[in-house]
Design an enzyme around this catalytic site. Sequence first.
Site, PDB file in Angstrom:
ATOM      1  N   GLN A 178     -10.638  -0.667   3.246  1.00 18.36           N
ATOM      2  CA  GLN A 178     -11.852  -0.357   4.012  1.00 18.36           C
ATOM      3  C   GLN A 178     -12.928  -1.437   3.865  1.00 18.36           C
ATOM      4  O   GLN A 178     -13.828  -1.526   4.686  1.00 18.36           O
ATOM      5  CB  GLN A 178     -12.427   1.007   3.591  1.00 18.36           C
ATOM      6  N   GLY A 199      -4.049  -4.319   8.519  1.00 22.33           N
ATOM      7  CA  GLY A 199      -4.459  -4.957   9.770  1.00 22.33           C
ATOM      8  C   GLY A 199      -5.275  -4.060  10.690  1.00 22.33           C
ATOM      9  O   GLY A 199      -6.250  -4.506  11.291  1.00 22.33           O
ATOM     10  N   CYS A 324      -5.966  10.955   7.026  1.00 20.85           N
ATOM     11  CA  CYS A 324      -4.715  11.390   6.404  1.00 20.85           C
ATOM     12  C   CYS A 324      -4.781  12.813   5.900  1.00 20.85           C
ATOM     13  O   CYS A 324      -3.773  13.446   5.689  1.00 20.85           O
ATOM     14  CB  CYS A 324      -4.376  10.475   5.232  1.00 20.85           C
TER      15      CYS A 324
HETATM   16  N1  PLP Z   1      -6.315   2.752   1.676  1.00 21.93           N
HETATM   17  C1  PLP Z   1      -7.441   3.149   2.286  1.00 21.93           C
HETATM   18  C2  PLP Z   1      -8.742   3.121   1.530  1.00 21.93           C
HETATM   19  C3  PLP Z   1      -7.412   3.597   3.600  1.00 21.93           C
HETATM   20  O1  PLP Z   1      -8.524   4.003   4.195  1.00 21.93           O
HETATM   21  C4  PLP Z   1      -6.161   3.613   4.283  1.00 21.93           C
HETATM   22  C5  PLP Z   1      -6.066   4.139   5.661  1.00 21.93           C
HETATM   23  O2  PLP Z   1      -6.802   5.038   6.046  1.00 21.93           O
HETATM   24  C6  PLP Z   1      -5.015   3.172   3.598  1.00 21.93           C
HETATM   25  C7  PLP Z   1      -5.131   2.745   2.297  1.00 21.93           C
HETATM   26  C8  PLP Z   1      -3.672   3.161   4.255  1.00 21.93           C
HETATM   27  O3  PLP Z   1      -3.549   2.038   5.078  1.00 21.93           O
HETATM   28  P1  PLP Z   1      -2.376   1.978   6.180  1.00 21.93           P
HETATM   29  O4  PLP Z   1      -2.770   2.954   7.244  1.00 21.93           O
HETATM   30  O5  PLP Z   1      -2.368   0.570   6.668  1.00 21.93           O
HETATM   31  O6  PLP Z   1      -1.114   2.333   5.490  1.00 21.93           O
END
Ligand code: PLP
Length: 394
Positions: A178, A199, A324
């Site tokens: 972030q 990305g 998530c």
């Molecule tokens: N780490 C953080 C702090 C995030 O906000 C996110 C996605 O929301 C992720 C990891 C996961 O990233 P990715 O969606 O590229 O797997």
Amino acid sequence: METIYFDNNATTQVSQEVLEAMLPFHNVLYGNPSSIHSFGSRVAEKVEEARERVAAFLGVSTREILFSSGGTESDNAAIRSALEVSPEKHHIVTSAVEHPAIRSLCRYFSKRGYRVTEVPVNGEGELDLDYYEKSLTSDTAVVSLMWANNETGVLFPVEKAALLAHEKGIPFHTDAVQAAGKIPIDLKNSPVDMVSLSGHKLHGPKGVGLLYVRKGTRFKPTALGGHQERGRRAGTENTPAIVGLGKACELASQEMDKKISRIKHLRDRLEKGILAKVPNTRVNGGKAPRLPNTTSISFEYVEGEGILLLLDEFGVCASSGSACTSGSLEPSHVLLAMGVPAETAQGAVRFSLSAYNREEEIDFVIEKIPGIIQKLRHMSPLWPYGGQYASRAA
Ligand code: PLP
């Protein structure tokens, strides 16, 4: 109806330049970069150019970058590697407010004999540094602390934390998914050993990310297979996405200060406007150092999901926390860790902005929110003031 997009911590619009940079790698320059023929080698050159761009963005050397499928994979690769290179150690230090990519992984290892310390945060979401320091032991295999929180935007002092870890010889990983593109990150003289990036959070494509592994950090790959990424991440490279990530990083570093101050101005306008017009609201982590694009606002006596649905009717996209965890009715673990009461945590809405947002969009939301909250509070059995709402809200 026009879409007003305030959910940039969930994902961002791929910028036009990124899209154009990626396109030829689908049907023109589609060779496999590991192939021996020159058609493949031309693609390999472009992958290396992308690596140079991301390395320049972070102030590191190209040999310290390995491409992955995104933030989740990079987080997993960092922790799993650290545990594998120190099999005699059985302790992981992390925080109570990490993204599920780290939190779930640590919980997985805690069921497999590892001791996991989740360092607490205060009411503003700031790391308890004393607790952190005391939790580091000779049995600690790795520390993983996020740079910026995805729900509140609150920043952790990762460089200070990394130095403290190093005093005990512990490798330090940070999830900077972030933070990247929203605050300047310069790893040139940084003590941080491993850094995850994604990305799609900085106007690049989905399904690509990177892990920075500082020179000298011992690293073991998770997936075994081909010799791609110098044996550190097997699997044919996602060349369009890697090129897109390189372009996105290059664009992110251009005029970053100007973009940051504009986005911060918009975020502050939104926050002040909402707080002035709606009673019984608070900004979660508002007093802590935080990202310029994020605000997490708790509206007491209402459910965040209800607010999101009514905002959606006006074409406004926001989020009730982490993308998530949405869909689950559990209050956010981040807000609970900050001591926000469960009902107030349920009423949280996260607005996360990008350079594409405009002042008119901010003003539109400020205009619509009071009516939405009034409607929901009238229906809410939790609202304690009965018919008094209108006069209190005025
Ligand atoms: N780490 C953080 C702090 C995030 O906000 C996110 C996605 O929301 C992720 C990891 C996961 O990233 P990715 O969606 O590229 O797997």
